[in-house]
Design a protein around this motif. Structure first.
Motif, PDB file in Angstrom:
ATOM      1  N   MET A 154       0.793  -1.289  -0.174  1.00 18.03           N
ATOM      2  CA  MET A 154       0.028  -0.176   0.064  1.00 18.03           C
ATOM      3  C   MET A 154       0.940   1.324  -0.006  1.00 18.03           C
ATOM      4  O   MET A 154       2.197   1.195   0.606  1.00 18.03           O
ATOM      5  CB  MET A 154      -0.781  -0.062   1.353  1.00 18.03           C
ATOM      6  CG  MET A 154      -1.872  -1.283   1.403  1.00 18.03           C
ATOM      7  SD  MET A 154      -2.548  -1.300   2.965  1.00 18.03           S
ATOM      8  CE  MET A 154      -1.525  -1.523   4.077  1.00 18.03           C
ATOM      9  N   ILE A 155       0.483   2.183  -0.679  1.00 18.01           N
ATOM     10  CA  ILE A 155       1.272   3.463  -0.934  1.00 18.01           C
ATOM     11  C   ILE A 155       0.349   4.761  -0.656  1.00 18.01           C
ATOM     12  O   ILE A 155      -0.715   4.696  -1.340  1.00 18.01           O
ATOM     13  CB  ILE A 155       1.906   3.396  -2.244  1.00 18.01           C
ATOM     14  CG1 ILE A 155       2.712   2.261  -2.629  1.00 18.01           C
ATOM     15  CG2 ILE A 155       2.632   5.088  -2.619  1.00 18.01           C
ATOM     16  CD1 ILE A 155       3.129   2.058  -4.037  1.00 18.01           C
ATOM     17  N   LYS A 156       0.666   5.623   0.329  1.00 20.49           N
ATOM     18  CA  LYS A 156       0.055   6.575   0.633  1.00 20.49           C
ATOM     19  C   LYS A 156       1.100   7.786   0.961  1.00 20.49           C
ATOM     20  O   LYS A 156       1.974   7.577   1.831  1.00 20.49           O
ATOM     21  CB  LYS A 156      -0.975   6.480   1.707  1.00 20.49           C
ATOM     22  CG  LYS A 156      -1.782   7.805   1.986  1.00 20.49           C
ATOM     23  CD  LYS A 156      -2.942   7.406   2.954  1.00 20.49           C
ATOM     24  CE  LYS A 156      -2.478   7.505   4.400  1.00 20.49           C
ATOM     25  NZ  LYS A 156      -3.567   7.718   5.275  1.00 20.49           N
ATOM     26  N   ASN A 157       1.021   9.059   0.055  1.00 22.98           N
ATOM     27  CA  ASN A 157       1.893  10.109   0.458  1.00 22.98           C
ATOM     28  C   ASN A 157       3.470   9.728   0.785  1.00 22.98           C
ATOM     29  O   ASN A 157       4.323  10.073   1.613  1.00 22.98           O
ATOM     30  CB  ASN A 157       1.861  10.627   1.899  1.00 22.98           C
ATOM     31  CG  ASN A 157       0.067  11.241   1.919  1.00 22.98           C
ATOM     32  OD1 ASN A 157      -0.431  11.624   0.649  1.00 22.98           O
ATOM     33  ND2 ASN A 157      -0.427  11.181   2.858  1.00 22.98           N
ATOM     34  N   GLY A 158       4.060   8.906  -0.136  1.00 26.55           N
ATOM     35  CA  GLY A 158       5.525   8.540  -0.241  1.00 26.55           C
ATOM     36  C   GLY A 158       5.758   7.355   0.982  1.00 26.55           C
ATOM     37  O   GLY A 158       6.789   6.792   0.723  1.00 26.55           O
ATOM     38  N   GLU A 159       4.856   7.040   1.606  1.00 30.54           N
ATOM     39  CA  GLU A 159       4.983   5.878   2.337  1.00 30.54           C
ATOM     40  C   GLU A 159       4.552   4.573   1.947  1.00 30.54           C
ATOM     41  O   GLU A 159       3.437   4.380   1.284  1.00 30.54           O
ATOM     42  CB  GLU A 159       4.342   6.174   3.886  1.00 30.54           C
ATOM     43  CG  GLU A 159       4.285   4.797   4.907  1.00 30.54           C
ATOM     44  CD  GLU A 159       3.686   5.116   6.161  1.00 30.54           C
ATOM     45  OE1 GLU A 159       4.278   4.867   7.326  1.00 30.54           O
ATOM     46  OE2 GLU A 159       2.326   5.406   5.845  1.00 30.54           O
ATOM     47  N   VAL A 160       5.248   3.316   2.105  1.00 30.70           N
ATOM     48  CA  VAL A 160       4.899   2.153   1.529  1.00 30.70           C
ATOM     49  C   VAL A 160       4.725   1.393   2.873  1.00 30.70           C
ATOM     50  O   VAL A 160       5.377   1.030   3.921  1.00 30.70           O
ATOM     51  CB  VAL A 160       6.050   1.368   0.733  1.00 30.70           C
ATOM     52  CG1 VAL A 160       5.504   0.258   0.347  1.00 30.70           C
ATOM     53  CG2 VAL A 160       6.189   2.319  -0.500  1.00 30.70           C
ATOM     54  N   ILE A 161       3.652   0.511   2.944  1.00 30.84           N
ATOM     55  CA  ILE A 161       3.254  -0.436   3.897  1.00 30.84           C
ATOM     56  C   ILE A 161       3.143  -1.879   3.093  1.00 30.84           C
ATOM     57  O   ILE A 161       2.453  -1.921   2.109  1.00 30.84           O
ATOM     58  CB  ILE A 161       1.872  -0.162   4.817  1.00 30.84           C
ATOM     59  CG1 ILE A 161       2.230   1.092   5.456  1.00 30.84           C
ATOM     60  CG2 ILE A 161       1.516  -1.372   5.749  1.00 30.84           C
ATOM     61  CD1 ILE A 161       0.715   1.600   6.164  1.00 30.84           C
ATOM     62  N   VAL A 162       4.079  -2.832   3.631  1.00 31.47           N
ATOM     63  CA  VAL A 162       4.118  -4.347   3.088  1.00 31.47           C
ATOM     64  C   VAL A 162       3.495  -5.010   4.066  1.00 31.47           C
ATOM     65  O   VAL A 162       3.911  -5.045   5.064  1.00 31.47           O
ATOM     66  CB  VAL A 162       5.561  -4.417   2.541  1.00 31.47           C
ATOM     67  CG1 VAL A 162       5.626  -6.002   1.902  1.00 31.47           C
ATOM     68  CG2 VAL A 162       6.182  -3.526   2.075  1.00 31.47           C
ATOM     69  N   ILE A 163       2.530  -5.836   3.574  1.00 33.06           N
ATOM     70  CA  ILE A 163       1.919  -6.874   4.474  1.00 33.06           C
ATOM     71  C   ILE A 163       1.820  -8.338   3.739  1.00 33.06           C
ATOM     72  O   ILE A 163       1.691  -8.256   2.703  1.00 33.06           O
ATOM     73  CB  ILE A 163       0.379  -6.463   4.481  1.00 33.06           C
ATOM     74  CG1 ILE A 163       0.224  -5.001   5.262  1.00 33.06           C
ATOM     75  CG2 ILE A 163      -0.505  -7.436   5.404  1.00 33.06           C
ATOM     76  CD1 ILE A 163      -1.230  -4.690   5.454  1.00 33.06           C
ATOM     77  N   ASP A 164       2.210  -9.239   4.555  1.00 30.49           N
ATOM     78  CA  ASP A 164       2.148 -10.417   4.351  1.00 30.49           C
ATOM     79  C   ASP A 164       1.251 -11.432   5.099  1.00 30.49           C
ATOM     80  O   ASP A 164       1.213 -11.238   6.464  1.00 30.49           O
ATOM     81  CB  ASP A 164       3.440 -11.160   4.323  1.00 30.49           C
ATOM     82  CG  ASP A 164       3.798 -12.280   3.146  1.00 30.49           C
ATOM     83  OD1 ASP A 164       3.263 -12.191   2.137  1.00 30.49           O
ATOM     84  OD2 ASP A 164       4.580 -13.277   3.628  1.00 30.49           O
TER      85      ASP A 164
END
Length: 129
Positions: free
Chosen positions: A72-82
Protein backbone atom coordinates in the motif's frame (compact mmCIF):
# COMPACT_ATOMS: atom_id res chain seq x y z
CA UNK A 1 -8.73 -10.13 -3.79
CA UNK A 2 -9.96 -7.95 -0.94
CA UNK A 3 -8.68 -4.47 -1.68
CA UNK A 4 -11.04 -2.26 0.33
CA UNK A 5 -13.43 -2.81 3.25
CA UNK A 6 -16.43 -3.06 0.96
CA UNK A 7 -14.84 -6.02 -0.85
CA UNK A 8 -14.97 -8.50 2.05
CA UNK A 9 -18.57 -9.60 1.78
CA UNK A 10 -18.80 -9.71 -2.02
CA UNK A 11 -15.42 -11.46 -2.46
CA UNK A 12 -16.19 -14.25 -0.01
CA UNK A 13 -19.70 -14.52 -1.48
CA UNK A 14 -18.20 -15.11 -4.97
CA UNK A 15 -16.25 -18.10 -3.62
CA UNK A 16 -19.41 -19.48 -2.01
CA UNK A 17 -21.52 -19.04 -5.14
CA UNK A 18 -18.81 -20.70 -7.23
CA UNK A 19 -18.99 -23.71 -4.92
CA UNK A 20 -15.38 -23.28 -3.78
CA UNK A 21 -16.44 -22.91 -0.15
CA UNK A 22 -19.45 -24.12 1.81
CA UNK A 23 -22.01 -21.91 3.52
CA UNK A 24 -20.36 -22.76 6.86
CA UNK A 25 -16.91 -21.83 5.51
CA UNK A 26 -18.40 -18.61 4.16
CA UNK A 27 -19.56 -17.69 7.66
CA UNK A 28 -16.25 -18.72 9.26
CA UNK A 29 -14.16 -16.77 6.72
CA UNK A 30 -16.36 -13.69 6.94
CA UNK A 31 -16.17 -13.80 10.74
CA UNK A 32 -12.36 -14.16 10.60
CA UNK A 33 -12.01 -11.15 8.31
CA UNK A 34 -14.42 -9.05 10.36
CA UNK A 35 -12.45 -9.89 13.51
CA UNK A 36 -9.17 -9.01 11.72
CA UNK A 37 -10.62 -5.75 10.40
CA UNK A 38 -11.97 -4.71 13.81
CA UNK A 39 -8.51 -3.31 14.66
CA UNK A 40 -8.68 0.41 13.70
CA UNK A 41 -5.14 0.44 12.27
CA UNK A 42 -5.85 -2.55 10.08
CA UNK A 43 -9.25 -1.18 9.00
CA UNK A 44 -7.46 2.00 7.86
CA UNK A 45 -5.27 -0.11 5.53
CA UNK A 46 -8.45 -1.11 3.71
CA UNK A 47 -9.64 2.47 3.18
CA UNK A 48 -9.60 4.07 -0.23
CA UNK A 49 -6.84 6.42 0.98
CA UNK A 50 -4.20 3.93 -0.17
CA UNK A 51 -3.09 2.86 -3.60
CA UNK A 52 -3.15 -0.92 -3.23
CA UNK A 53 -1.05 -3.42 -5.12
CA UNK A 54 -2.06 -7.01 -4.42
CA UNK A 55 0.44 -9.78 -5.13
CA UNK A 56 2.49 -7.51 -7.39
CA UNK A 57 5.63 -9.13 -8.75
CA UNK A 58 8.97 -7.48 -7.97
CA UNK A 59 11.88 -8.47 -10.17
CA UNK A 60 15.06 -9.34 -8.26
CA UNK A 61 18.63 -8.76 -9.50
CA UNK A 62 18.98 -12.55 -9.90
CA UNK A 63 16.07 -12.59 -12.36
CA UNK A 64 13.59 -14.16 -9.94
CA UNK A 65 10.41 -12.54 -8.69
CA UNK A 66 9.11 -11.95 -5.18
CA UNK A 67 5.43 -11.33 -4.56
CA UNK A 68 4.27 -9.62 -1.35
CA UNK A 69 0.61 -10.24 -0.54
CA UNK A 70 -0.27 -6.54 -0.22
CA UNK A 71 1.65 -3.32 -0.84
CA UNK A 72 0.00 0.00 0.00
CA UNK A 73 1.27 3.44 -0.90
CA UNK A 74 0.13 6.76 0.52
CA UNK A 75 2.00 10.07 0.60
CA UNK A 76 5.33 8.43 -0.21
CA UNK A 77 5.01 5.84 2.56
CA UNK A 78 4.88 2.16 1.68
CA UNK A 79 3.29 -0.51 3.87
CA UNK A 80 4.03 -4.14 3.03
CA UNK A 81 1.80 -6.87 4.43
CA UNK A 82 2.18 -10.61 4.26
CA UNK A 83 -0.72 -12.76 5.42
CA UNK A 84 -0.27 -16.05 7.21
CA UNK A 85 -3.12 -18.42 7.94
CA UNK A 86 -1.22 -21.05 9.92
CA UNK A 87 -1.39 -21.62 13.64
CA UNK A 88 2.20 -20.66 14.52
CA UNK A 89 4.69 -17.86 13.99
CA UNK A 90 7.95 -18.60 12.20
CA UNK A 91 11.21 -16.65 11.90
CA UNK A 92 11.39 -17.33 8.17
CA UNK A 93 8.35 -15.10 7.69
CA UNK A 94 10.23 -12.20 9.30
CA UNK A 95 13.12 -12.73 6.87
CA UNK A 96 10.67 -12.88 3.99
CA UNK A 97 8.99 -9.57 4.75
CA UNK A 98 12.35 -7.90 5.48
CA UNK A 99 13.44 -8.98 2.01
CA UNK A 100 10.30 -7.44 0.50
CA UNK A 101 10.98 -4.20 2.37
CA UNK A 102 14.64 -4.11 1.32
CA UNK A 103 13.72 -4.55 -2.33
CA UNK A 104 11.13 -1.77 -2.15
CA UNK A 105 13.71 0.48 -0.49
CA UNK A 106 16.01 -0.14 -3.50
CA UNK A 107 13.23 1.32 -5.66
CA UNK A 108 13.76 4.66 -3.93
CA UNK A 109 11.11 4.59 -1.21
CA UNK A 110 12.43 5.83 2.12
CA UNK A 111 9.53 5.22 4.49
CA UNK A 112 8.62 1.55 4.52
CA UNK A 113 6.77 -0.42 7.17
CA UNK A 114 6.21 -4.15 7.13
CA UNK A 115 3.67 -6.32 8.91
CA UNK A 116 3.00 -10.02 9.29
CA UNK A 117 -0.69 -10.64 9.75
CA UNK A 118 -1.52 -13.99 11.31
CA UNK A 119 -5.22 -14.18 10.51
CA UNK A 120 -6.01 -17.40 12.41
CA UNK A 121 -4.09 -16.17 15.45
CA UNK A 122 -5.69 -12.70 15.24
CA UNK A 123 -2.22 -11.21 15.57
CA UNK A 124 -0.39 -8.51 13.62
CA UNK A 125 3.34 -8.02 14.07
CA UNK A 126 5.34 -5.06 12.82
CA UNK A 127 8.65 -6.08 11.25
CA UNK A 128 11.50 -3.60 11.17
CA UNK A 129 14.06 -3.53 8.40
Amino acid sequence: KIVYLDDVEKTVQKYRLAGEITAQEYTEITDLFNQYLSDPQIAEWYSTDYRVLSEVQILQPNGKFIRPDRVMIKNGEVIVIDYKFGEKEEKKYHRQIKNYMAQIKKMGYETIRGYLCYISLNKTIEVNL
